[in-house]
Design a protein around this motif. Structure first.
Motif, short mmCIF file in Angstrom:
data_model
loop_
_atom_site.label_atom_id
_atom_site.label_comp_id
_atom_site.label_asym_id
_atom_site.label_seq_id
_atom_site.Cartn_x
_atom_site.Cartn_y
_atom_site.Cartn_z
N LEU A 279 32.68 -17.59 -69.22
CA LEU A 279 31.99 -17.78 -70.49
C LEU A 279 32.98 -18.12 -71.61
CD1 LEU A 279 29.34 -17.41 -72.26
CD2 LEU A 279 30.18 -15.10 -72.67
N LEU A 280 34.08 -17.38 -71.67
CA LEU A 280 35.06 -17.59 -72.74
C LEU A 280 35.72 -18.96 -72.63
CD1 LEU A 280 36.70 -14.05 -72.79
CD2 LEU A 280 35.07 -14.99 -74.43
N ILE A 281 36.06 -19.36 -71.41
CA ILE A 281 36.68 -20.66 -71.21
C ILE A 281 35.69 -21.78 -71.53
CG2 ILE A 281 37.67 -22.23 -69.49
CD1 ILE A 281 38.86 -19.78 -68.11
N THR A 282 34.44 -21.60 -71.14
CA THR A 282 33.41 -22.60 -71.45
C THR A 282 33.25 -22.75 -72.97
OG1 THR A 282 32.21 -22.11 -69.41
CG2 THR A 282 30.98 -23.21 -71.16
N ALA A 283 33.25 -21.62 -73.68
CA ALA A 283 33.15 -21.68 -75.14
C ALA A 283 34.35 -22.38 -75.74
CB ALA A 283 33.00 -20.27 -75.70
N LEU A 284 35.53 -22.12 -75.18
CA LEU A 284 36.75 -22.74 -75.69
C LEU A 284 36.72 -24.25 -75.50
CD1 LEU A 284 39.75 -21.98 -76.73
CD2 LEU A 284 40.39 -22.41 -74.36
N GLU A 285 36.27 -24.67 -74.33
CA GLU A 285 36.30 -26.09 -73.98
C GLU A 285 35.11 -26.87 -74.53
OE1 GLU A 285 38.75 -27.74 -72.43
OE2 GLU A 285 39.89 -25.87 -72.48
N ASN A 286 34.11 -26.16 -75.06
CA ASN A 286 32.92 -26.82 -75.58
C ASN A 286 32.58 -26.34 -76.98
OD1 ASN A 286 31.70 -28.33 -73.02
ND2 ASN A 286 32.42 -26.33 -72.34
N PRO A 287 33.42 -26.71 -77.95
CA PRO A 287 33.13 -26.30 -79.33
C PRO A 287 31.81 -26.88 -79.82
CG PRO A 287 34.84 -27.99 -79.28
CD PRO A 287 34.61 -27.56 -77.85
N ILE A 288 31.23 -26.19 -80.77
CA ILE A 288 29.95 -26.62 -81.32
C ILE A 288 30.15 -27.91 -82.11
CG2 ILE A 288 28.02 -25.97 -82.81
CD1 ILE A 288 28.97 -23.05 -82.37
N LYS A 289 29.32 -28.88 -81.84
CA LYS A 289 29.41 -30.15 -82.55
C LYS A 289 28.57 -30.09 -83.80
CE LYS A 289 31.98 -31.89 -79.33
NZ LYS A 289 33.43 -32.07 -79.57
N TYR A 290 29.20 -30.34 -84.91
CA TYR A 290 28.48 -30.33 -86.18
C TYR A 290 28.50 -31.74 -86.73
CZ TYR A 290 26.97 -28.71 -90.81
OH TYR A 290 26.27 -28.49 -91.96
N GLN B 232 43.87 -27.48 -82.69
CA GLN B 232 43.92 -26.10 -82.22
C GLN B 232 42.58 -25.70 -81.62
OE1 GLN B 232 45.75 -23.78 -81.44
NE2 GLN B 232 45.66 -21.93 -82.66
N LYS B 233 42.61 -25.01 -80.48
CA LYS B 233 41.39 -24.55 -79.83
C LYS B 233 41.10 -23.13 -80.28
CE LYS B 233 41.50 -27.57 -75.80
NZ LYS B 233 41.45 -27.66 -74.32
N LEU B 234 39.89 -22.93 -80.79
CA LEU B 234 39.50 -21.65 -81.38
C LEU B 234 38.12 -21.23 -80.88
CD1 LEU B 234 40.57 -22.28 -85.05
CD2 LEU B 234 41.16 -20.22 -83.85
N VAL B 235 37.96 -19.93 -80.65
CA VAL B 235 36.66 -19.39 -80.28
C VAL B 235 36.37 -18.17 -81.14
CG1 VAL B 235 35.26 -18.33 -78.46
CG2 VAL B 235 36.88 -20.14 -77.88
N LYS C 172 53.92 -18.11 -84.91
CA LYS C 172 53.85 -19.07 -83.82
C LYS C 172 52.74 -18.70 -82.85
CE LYS C 172 56.68 -21.27 -80.23
NZ LYS C 172 58.01 -21.29 -79.57
N THR C 173 52.53 -17.40 -82.67
CA THR C 173 51.47 -16.93 -81.78
C THR C 173 50.11 -17.48 -82.19
OG1 THR C 173 52.65 -14.86 -81.34
CG2 THR C 173 50.27 -14.87 -80.92
N ALA C 174 49.86 -17.52 -83.49
CA ALA C 174 48.54 -17.92 -83.99
C ALA C 174 48.25 -19.40 -83.81
CB ALA C 174 48.40 -17.53 -85.46
N VAL C 175 49.29 -20.23 -83.76
CA VAL C 175 49.07 -21.68 -83.80
C VAL C 175 49.55 -22.41 -82.55
CG1 VAL C 175 49.16 -21.74 -86.32
CG2 VAL C 175 51.27 -22.06 -85.02
N SER C 176 50.17 -21.72 -81.62
CA SER C 176 50.77 -22.43 -80.48
C SER C 176 49.98 -22.31 -79.19
CB SER C 176 52.19 -21.89 -80.24
OG SER C 176 52.15 -20.52 -79.87
N ARG C 177 48.83 -21.64 -79.24
CA ARG C 177 48.05 -21.45 -78.01
C ARG C 177 46.58 -21.27 -78.36
NH1 ARG C 177 51.09 -16.11 -76.16
NH2 ARG C 177 52.81 -17.33 -77.00
N PRO C 178 45.69 -21.35 -77.38
CA PRO C 178 44.28 -21.10 -77.67
C PRO C 178 44.10 -19.73 -78.33
CG PRO C 178 44.52 -22.01 -75.47
CD PRO C 178 45.90 -21.73 -75.97
N LEU C 179 43.22 -19.67 -79.31
CA LEU C 179 43.03 -18.44 -80.09
C LEU C 179 41.58 -17.97 -79.99
CD1 LEU C 179 43.90 -16.29 -82.17
CD2 LEU C 179 43.46 -17.99 -83.97
N LEU C 180 41.41 -16.71 -79.60
CA LEU C 180 40.10 -16.08 -79.54
C LEU C 180 40.05 -14.98 -80.60
CD1 LEU C 180 37.36 -15.53 -77.98
CD2 LEU C 180 38.64 -13.79 -76.73
N LEU C 181 39.07 -15.08 -81.49
CA LEU C 181 38.85 -14.03 -82.49
C LEU C 181 37.61 -13.24 -82.08
CD1 LEU C 181 39.49 -15.48 -86.08
CD2 LEU C 181 40.83 -13.80 -84.82
#
Length: 364
Positions: free
Chosen positions: A248-259, A16-19, A145-154
């Motif tokens: 900015l939002l799409i960049t954040a979505l596509e580039n999660p922080i690597k831990y 799941q993609k999350l921001v 289904k909304t929460a888990v079926s698409r990119p999610l921005l909080l």
């Protein structure tokens, strides 16, 4: 920036993609109005799921006053209590994020402020992230289904006037390798004061002046973790700024922080939180099995001394099973998507029957 189909809406195969988006600025800068407009825009244009968590709604004055014994806006009178409540809200967010990441139900924290937890749940329900059906004394919450079926921005809507407040959100994003960004509504102090005076329950002007002096704006040049930040002039958002914001939002979505740091203790904590729903189901079922078994033993007129020993063994067995479930020591307790509590129950019945037969053989 070119957007893939998974960014535009339909959830792609994979995690799941999350921001996590920090929305910060002075009181009356227009943050809540901006958050609602942004939520509508992203839902319509990109098909994302968007949740707005407004701290003022989830931590209302009634909760704050009760916790601190202070009057209006006690964050300036009791900073320690205010900080504890903010950390508690972060824990609520973490429980929700874990449920989304792992595709399981969200569990209620064992320790919580009931009024604040209720408002947090209401916030998620109102935005179709968990079902709205009311359940009394509910401890597990399925996701929609909304929460888990698409990119999610909080979007976390608060003043966040100290850098350290925003860094806590960054750490949460890093902990689970999520996207992270910051939006700062840059509104003139005089404008904020004027808007505040027009509100039904305005803050003291002194409070806004104090926050204006304290506020630490995002500084991407100084802090690498604030790299994905954007200052937006309030109230207007020109078309050029909208393009920058979307990018900015799409960049954040596509580039999660690597831990990359290995933290076994934290991994264990995460696993325990995620498995709470399984533990809850197993605990309730095993309790019923032990209770029914003891009733049957009494009906068969088992000797009192043997009844006591049987109860001790069965409760010990139950405790061992639950501990195995927590630790993932047994083969069938591997916390995968295919885990089935029925497998645990079946094996418990097998072990339980062996113990019961032993005690009934002593009767004869």
């Amino acid at each position: 920036m070119k957007m893939g189909e998974d960014v535009r809406g339909a959830h792609s195969e994979g995690p799941q993609k999350l921001v996590l988006c920090v929305l910060c600025g002075l009181p009356a800068a227009g943050k809540s109005t901006f958050a609602r407009a942004l939520r509508h825009q992203l839902q319509q244009e990109l098909g994302w799921a968007v949740g707005v968590v407004a701290y003022d709604d989830v931590m209302p004055e009634a909760v704050l006053e009760k916790a601190s014994g202070a009057g209006p806006r006690p964050e300036f009178r009791s900073p320690s209590q205010w900080k504890l409540l903010r950390q508690e809200l972060l824990k609520y967010l973490e429980h929700f994020l874990l449920a989304v990441i792992n595709g399981c139900q969200m569990s209620a924290p064992a320790s919580r402020t009931e009024a604040m937890w209720k408002d947090f749940i209401t916030c998620l329900k109102d935005q179709d992230l968990i079902p709205s059906a009311p359940v009394e004394a509910q401890s597990l919450y399925p996701l929609t289904k909304t929460a888990v079926s698409r990119p999610l921005l909080l979007i976390l809507d608060d003043n966040f006037y100290y850098q350290s407040m925003r860094y806590e959100i960054y750490q949460l994003a890093r902990k689970y390798s999520l996207g992270f960004c910051q939006l700062f509504l840059d509104c003139a102090l005089e404008t904020c004061l004027q808007r505040n005076a027009e509100r039904p329950r305005p803050l003291p002007a002194e409070t806004i002046h104090q926050m204006g002096n304290k506020i630490e704006k995002p500084n991407p040049e100084k802090n690498a973790w604030e790299h994905h930040s954007l200052a937006i002039q309030s109230p207007a958002c020109a078309s050029e700024a909208r393009l920058k914001l979307t990018d900015l939002l799409i960049t954040a979505l596509e580039n999660p922080i690597k831990y990359v740091e290995e933290n076994l203790e934290q991994k264990e904590t995460d696993r325990l939180i995620c498995s709470t729903n399984i533990l809850h189901q197993a605990d309730q079922t095993l309790r019923r099995i032990v209770s029914q078994t003891m009733k049957e033993a009494k009906d068969e007129q088992m000797l009192p001394h043997n009844l006591k020993l049987l109860a001790e063994e069965l409760n010990k067995l139950k405790a061992e099973f639950l501990e195995d479930l927590r630790q993932g020591n047994k083969k069938y307790l591997c916390f995968q998507q295919t885990i089935d509590v029925s497998d645990v129950i079946s094996f418990f019945h097998y072990e339980k029957d062996n113990i019961v037969r032993k005690y009934f053989s002593k009767q004869h």
